[in-house]
Scaffold this motif. Structure first.
Motif, PDB file in Angstrom:
ATOM      1  N   LYS A  83       0.832  -1.217   0.000  1.00  0.00           N
ATOM      2  CA  LYS A  83       0.000   0.000   0.000  1.00  0.00           C
ATOM      3  C   LYS A  83       0.859   1.256   0.000  1.00  0.00           C
ATOM      4  CE  LYS A  83      -3.806  -2.090   2.570  1.00  0.00           C
ATOM      5  NZ  LYS A  83      -4.259  -2.209   3.963  1.00  0.00           N
ATOM      6  N   GLU A  84       2.089   1.128   0.477  1.00  0.00           N
ATOM      7  CA  GLU A  84       3.020   2.264   0.514  1.00  0.00           C
ATOM      8  C   GLU A  84       3.886   2.339  -0.745  1.00  0.00           C
ATOM      9  OE1 GLU A  84       3.249   4.511   3.170  1.00  0.00           O
ATOM     10  OE2 GLU A  84       1.465   3.471   3.907  1.00  0.00           O
ATOM     11  N   GLY A  85       3.599   1.495  -1.724  1.00  0.00           N
ATOM     12  CA  GLY A  85       4.390   1.512  -2.958  1.00  0.00           C
ATOM     13  C   GLY A  85       5.687   0.726  -2.853  1.00  0.00           C
ATOM     14  N   LEU A  86       5.729  -0.206  -1.902  1.00  0.00           N
ATOM     15  CA  LEU A  86       6.908  -1.093  -1.739  1.00  0.00           C
ATOM     16  C   LEU A  86       6.403  -2.504  -2.056  1.00  0.00           C
ATOM     17  CD1 LEU A  86       7.847   0.441   1.731  1.00  0.00           C
ATOM     18  CD2 LEU A  86       9.074   0.892  -0.406  1.00  0.00           C
ATOM     19  N   VAL A  87       6.626  -2.948  -3.293  1.00  0.00           N
ATOM     20  CA  VAL A  87       5.928  -4.163  -3.724  1.00  0.00           C
ATOM     21  C   VAL A  87       6.860  -5.358  -3.941  1.00  0.00           C
ATOM     22  CG1 VAL A  87       4.128  -2.752  -4.808  1.00  0.00           C
ATOM     23  CG2 VAL A  87       5.985  -3.683  -6.218  1.00  0.00           C
ATOM     24  N   ASN A  88       6.235  -6.530  -4.006  1.00  0.00           N
ATOM     25  CA  ASN A  88       6.926  -7.804  -4.248  1.00  0.00           C
ATOM     26  C   ASN A  88       7.933  -8.142  -3.149  1.00  0.00           C
ATOM     27  OD1 ASN A  88       5.561  -8.560  -6.621  1.00  0.00           O
ATOM     28  ND2 ASN A  88       6.846  -7.188  -7.844  1.00  0.00           N
ATOM     29  N   LEU A  89       7.524  -7.957  -1.917  1.00  0.00           N
ATOM     30  CA  LEU A  89       8.404  -8.237  -0.781  1.00  0.00           C
ATOM     31  C   LEU A  89       8.184  -9.614  -0.167  1.00  0.00           C
ATOM     32  CD1 LEU A  89       8.440  -4.699   0.820  1.00  0.00           C
ATOM     33  CD2 LEU A  89      10.481  -6.026   0.269  1.00  0.00           C
ATOM     34  N   LYS A  90       7.258 -10.374  -0.731  1.00  0.00           N
ATOM     35  CA  LYS A  90       6.986 -11.697  -0.160  1.00  0.00           C
ATOM     36  C   LYS A  90       8.190 -12.615  -0.413  1.00  0.00           C
ATOM     37  CE  LYS A  90       3.169 -15.079  -0.131  1.00  0.00           C
ATOM     38  NZ  LYS A  90       3.938 -16.292   0.081  1.00  0.00           N
ATOM     39  N   GLY A  91       8.615 -13.328   0.615  1.00  0.00           N
ATOM     40  CA  GLY A  91       9.748 -14.239   0.475  1.00  0.00           C
ATOM     41  C   GLY A  91       9.385 -15.488  -0.318  1.00  0.00           C
ATOM     42  N   HIS A  92      10.406 -16.223  -0.734  1.00  0.00           N
ATOM     43  CA  HIS A  92      10.168 -17.491  -1.433  1.00  0.00           C
ATOM     44  C   HIS A  92       9.569 -18.495  -0.455  1.00  0.00           C
ATOM     45  CE1 HIS A  92      11.253 -21.251  -3.552  1.00  0.00           C
ATOM     46  NE2 HIS A  92      11.145 -20.504  -4.634  1.00  0.00           N
ATOM     47  N   ARG A  93       8.710 -19.363  -0.947  1.00  0.00           N
ATOM     48  CA  ARG A  93       7.992 -20.282  -0.042  1.00  0.00           C
ATOM     49  C   ARG A  93       8.915 -21.177   0.784  1.00  0.00           C
ATOM     50  NH1 ARG A  93       8.604 -24.443  -3.553  1.00  0.00           N
ATOM     51  NH2 ARG A  93       8.669 -23.610  -5.650  1.00  0.00           N
ATOM     52  N   THR A  94      10.134 -21.425   0.289  1.00  0.00           N
ATOM     53  CA  THR A  94      11.045 -22.297   1.032  1.00  0.00           C
ATOM     54  C   THR A  94      11.744 -21.577   2.197  1.00  0.00           C
ATOM     55  OG1 THR A  94      12.811 -21.829  -0.523  1.00  0.00           O
ATOM     56  CG2 THR A  94      11.524 -23.808  -0.940  1.00  0.00           C
ATOM     57  N   VAL A  95      11.645 -20.258   2.228  1.00  0.00           N
ATOM     58  CA  VAL A  95      12.238 -19.495   3.329  1.00  0.00           C
ATOM     59  C   VAL A  95      11.132 -18.845   4.170  1.00  0.00           C
ATOM     60  CG1 VAL A  95      13.819 -17.597   3.958  1.00  0.00           C
ATOM     61  CG2 VAL A  95      14.317 -19.017   1.964  1.00  0.00           C
ATOM     62  N   GLY A  96      10.072 -18.445   3.491  1.00  0.00           N
ATOM     63  CA  GLY A  96       8.972 -17.753   4.155  1.00  0.00           C
ATOM     64  C   GLY A  96       9.322 -16.300   4.394  1.00  0.00           C
ATOM     65  N   GLY A  97       8.485 -15.596   5.124  1.00  0.00           N
ATOM     66  CA  GLY A  97       8.766 -14.212   5.476  1.00  0.00           C
ATOM     67  C   GLY A  97       8.874 -13.305   4.269  1.00  0.00           C
ATOM     68  N   MET A  98       9.873 -12.431   4.313  1.00  0.00           N
ATOM     69  CA  MET A  98      10.031 -11.418   3.280  1.00  0.00           C
ATOM     70  C   MET A  98      11.382 -11.569   2.581  1.00  0.00           C
ATOM     71  SD  MET A  98       7.817 -10.419   5.643  1.00  0.00           S
ATOM     72  CE  MET A  98       8.792  -9.939   7.051  1.00  0.00           C
ATOM     73  N   ARG A  99      11.468 -10.993   1.406  1.00  0.00           N
ATOM     74  CA  ARG A  99      12.759 -10.883   0.724  1.00  0.00           C
ATOM     75  C   ARG A  99      12.761  -9.574  -0.043  1.00  0.00           C
ATOM     76  NH1 ARG A  99      14.258 -14.981  -4.103  1.00  0.00           N
ATOM     77  NH2 ARG A  99      12.030 -14.643  -4.337  1.00  0.00           N
ATOM     78  N   ALA A 100      13.774  -8.751   0.199  1.00  0.00           N
ATOM     79  CA  ALA A 100      13.941  -7.521  -0.564  1.00  0.00           C
ATOM     80  C   ALA A 100      15.078  -7.739  -1.553  1.00  0.00           C
ATOM     81  CB  ALA A 100      14.263  -6.362   0.371  1.00  0.00           C
ATOM     82  N   SER A 101      14.752  -7.717  -2.844  1.00  0.00           N
ATOM     83  CA  SER A 101      15.809  -7.802  -3.859  1.00  0.00           C
ATOM     84  C   SER A 101      16.175  -6.383  -4.246  1.00  0.00           C
ATOM     85  CB  SER A 101      15.324  -8.612  -5.058  1.00  0.00           C
ATOM     86  OG  SER A 101      15.124  -9.950  -4.644  1.00  0.00           O
ATOM     87  N   ILE A 102      17.427  -6.052  -4.034  1.00  0.00           N
ATOM     88  CA  ILE A 102      17.888  -4.662  -4.212  1.00  0.00           C
ATOM     89  C   ILE A 102      19.024  -4.638  -5.236  1.00  0.00           C
ATOM     90  CG2 ILE A 102      17.030  -3.777  -2.014  1.00  0.00           C
ATOM     91  CD1 ILE A 102      19.737  -4.316  -0.729  1.00  0.00           C
ATOM     92  N   TYR A 103      18.653  -4.965  -6.451  1.00  0.00           N
ATOM     93  CA  TYR A 103      19.619  -5.023  -7.557  1.00  0.00           C
ATOM     94  C   TYR A 103      20.123  -3.617  -7.909  1.00  0.00           C
ATOM     95  CZ  TYR A 103      17.699  -9.758  -8.182  1.00  0.00           C
ATOM     96  OH  TYR A 103      17.313 -11.058  -7.994  1.00  0.00           O
ATOM     97  N   ASN A 104      21.023  -3.572  -8.912  1.00  0.00           N
ATOM     98  CA  ASN A 104      21.620  -2.295  -9.339  1.00  0.00           C
ATOM     99  C   ASN A 104      20.585  -1.183  -9.535  1.00  0.00           C
ATOM    100  OD1 ASN A 104      24.106  -3.545  -9.423  1.00  0.00           O
ATOM    101  ND2 ASN A 104      24.240  -3.625 -11.661  1.00  0.00           N
ATOM    102  N   ALA A 105      19.443  -1.526 -10.104  1.00  0.00           N
ATOM    103  CA  ALA A 105      18.478  -0.484 -10.488  1.00  0.00           C
ATOM    104  C   ALA A 105      17.640   0.030  -9.323  1.00  0.00           C
ATOM    105  CB  ALA A 105      17.548  -1.015 -11.590  1.00  0.00           C
ATOM    106  N   MET A 106      17.731  -0.612  -8.160  1.00  0.00           N
ATOM    107  CA  MET A 106      16.973  -0.127  -6.999  1.00  0.00           C
ATOM    108  C   MET A 106      17.679   1.090  -6.422  1.00  0.00           C
ATOM    109  SD  MET A 106      14.550  -0.170  -4.755  1.00  0.00           S
ATOM    110  CE  MET A 106      13.666  -1.676  -5.177  1.00  0.00           C
ATOM    111  N   PRO A 107      17.032   2.249  -6.438  1.00  0.00           N
ATOM    112  CA  PRO A 107      17.710   3.425  -5.868  1.00  0.00           C
ATOM    113  C   PRO A 107      17.790   3.354  -4.341  1.00  0.00           C
ATOM    114  CG  PRO A 107      15.520   4.013  -6.708  1.00  0.00           C
ATOM    115  CD  PRO A 107      15.698   2.541  -6.943  1.00  0.00           C
ATOM    116  N   LYS A 108      18.732   4.097  -3.791  1.00  0.00           N
ATOM    117  CA  LYS A 108      18.912   4.147  -2.345  1.00  0.00           C
ATOM    118  C   LYS A 108      17.621   4.584  -1.642  1.00  0.00           C
ATOM    119  CE  LYS A 108      21.849   6.677   0.868  1.00  0.00           C
ATOM    120  NZ  LYS A 108      22.800   7.795   0.900  1.00  0.00           N
ATOM    121  N   GLU A 109      16.882   5.483  -2.275  1.00  0.00           N
ATOM    122  CA  GLU A 109      15.626   5.975  -1.681  1.00  0.00           C
ATOM    123  C   GLU A 109      14.645   4.827  -1.448  1.00  0.00           C
ATOM    124  OE1 GLU A 109      16.471   7.695  -5.083  1.00  0.00           O
ATOM    125  OE2 GLU A 109      18.021   8.062  -3.582  1.00  0.00           O
ATOM    126  N   GLY A 110      14.681   3.826  -2.335  1.00  0.00           N
ATOM    127  CA  GLY A 110      13.777   2.689  -2.185  1.00  0.00           C
ATOM    128  C   GLY A 110      14.077   1.925  -0.899  1.00  0.00           C
TER     129      GLY A 110
END
Ligand SMILES: *Cc1c(COP(=O)(O)O)cnc(C)c1O
Length: 362
Positions: free
Chosen positions: A317-344
């Motif tokens: 809802k805050e514009g931070l999307v696709n944070l669900k973790g993989h089913r084998t780990v559960g929880g959350m996962r933040a992928s912060i590749y080259n294109a993710m700005p620091k502000e994100g």
């Protein structure tokens, strides 16, 4: 326009500058009156696009002339088969299991020969990288295989295994061009584009020339021979033209921003913001052993599945999307590749603080 912060593991966020350039050139590529999607791959314009993409990649990753760069199709999964079909001369290969992708690659290789598992971190759900300083490398092994950055589990090989002289093959899909790497330490590297360098549909293969031979396993299809693609400079058949074009733009973007050293610096800065918070807060817990943490994929959990689900939903809802973790780990996962700005990442941590304030245990 409403661009959100997309933490997807892949296909992942691309630099806005690259999308803008592609948008600008979409209907009429540099006065040709057509888009890159519509032009002949044998034409002069596309010839320039692919050769420049290759040249810039060679420059930023310091790839020496004795390594061939190929732009292929079929994703990481096709490489799981192409590697053994082309390199398994003795029909023996050594694999290190650090996650699902390495396991899948080992399973595929077992279709073609004997696969030895040199080390594994499956005992602790792949939350660490096993000690690879003195591995029982098989004398007859054709190569040693690693998945260098484990997208699902958030681990990375910060030191390469001692292969005792054997060829090292690495799946670098989720860390390719995130920091400098020494190509000469590898026999073959592959990377699916959709994680850090472009759209799905293109896979980059960097392979040492002496490993490209016609001596492949019997029955290897023409399309799955590195030698065929190398001889035709990735133009044996119609290559993934548009994907190569976008990858080329991403390579240029990396170069403009200062190359792989600059990527590393920015990625370290971003990851530090997130890991520092994870190490200091009470509600969230990182799942990976500190020394093996990835700069690209950061899994974390609260330990309460309902709270995890609420976090993922509220973050979206805050514009931070696709944070669900993989089913084998559960929880959350933040992928912060080259294109993710620091502000994100800053916005994510701000939101995590707020969420902890509202839902944290006293
Ligand atoms: C995503 C991923 C793959 C799978 O790639 P496909 O292109 O879907 O076949 C393989 N290896 C790693 C490390 C990945 O992150």
């Amino acid at each position: 326009m409403n661009r959100i912060f997309n933490f997807s593991a892949g296909p992942a966020q691309l630099p806005l500058e690259v999308l803008r350039e592609a948008q600008e050139e979409l209907p009429d590529y540099r006065g040709t009156g057509m888009s890159v999607m519509e032009m002949s791959h044998r034409g002069k314009e596309f010839g320039k696009i692919i050769s420049e993409a290759e040249a810039v990649l060679r420059e930023i990753a310091k790839i020496p002339p004795e390594y061939k760069i190929l732009f292929l199709q079929g994703g990481g999964h096709t490489q799981f088969a192409m590697v053994p079909m082309n390199l398994m001369k003795n029909r023996v290969a050594d694999y290190i299991l650090t996650g699902l992708w390495a396991k899948k690659a080992a399973k595929e290789a077992a279709l073609f020969g004997k696969v030895n598992i040199l080390a594994s971190s499956e005992d602790k759900n792949f939350s660490y990288i096993p000690d690879c300083s003195d591995l029982p490398v098989s004398p007859e092994a054709d190569y040693v295989y690693i998945c260098e950055n484990n997208t699902i589990y958030g681990t990375k090989f910060h030191d390469l295994p001692d292969t005792k002289g054997k060829i090292l093959v690495a799946d670098m899909s989720s860390c390719f061009l995130s920091e400098p790497f020494d190509v000469t330490k590898y026999g073959l590297i592959f990377a699916g584009a959709q994680k850090n360098i472009g759209p799905a549909g293109t896979v980059v293969v960097i392979v040492r020339e002496d490993l490209i031979t016609d001596d492949v396993l019997p029955g290897t299809p023409t399309m799955l021979r590195y030698a065929v693609h190398a001889k035709e400079n990735s133009m044996f058949n119609t290559p993934p033209c548009y994907g190569i074009y976008i990858c080329g733009k991403v390579f240029e973007w990396i170069k403009r921003r200062g190359g792989l050293e600059a990527m590393k610096k920015a990625n370290e800065e971003k990851a530090k913001i997130l890991y520092d918070f994870l190490d200091s807060c009470k509600l969230f817990r990182p799942t990976v052993v500190k020394k093996d943490r990835s700069l690209m994929n950061v899994p974390f959990v609260t330990g309460d599945e309902k709270l995890d689900a609420l976090f993922v939903a509220e973050a979206a809802k805050e514009g931070l999307v696709n944070l669900k973790g993989h089913r084998t780990v559960g929880g959350m996962r933040a992928s912060i590749y080259n294109a993710m700005p620091k502000e994100g990442v800053e916005k994510l941590v701000e939101f995590m603080k707020k969420f902890e304030g509202e839902h944290g245990r006293a």
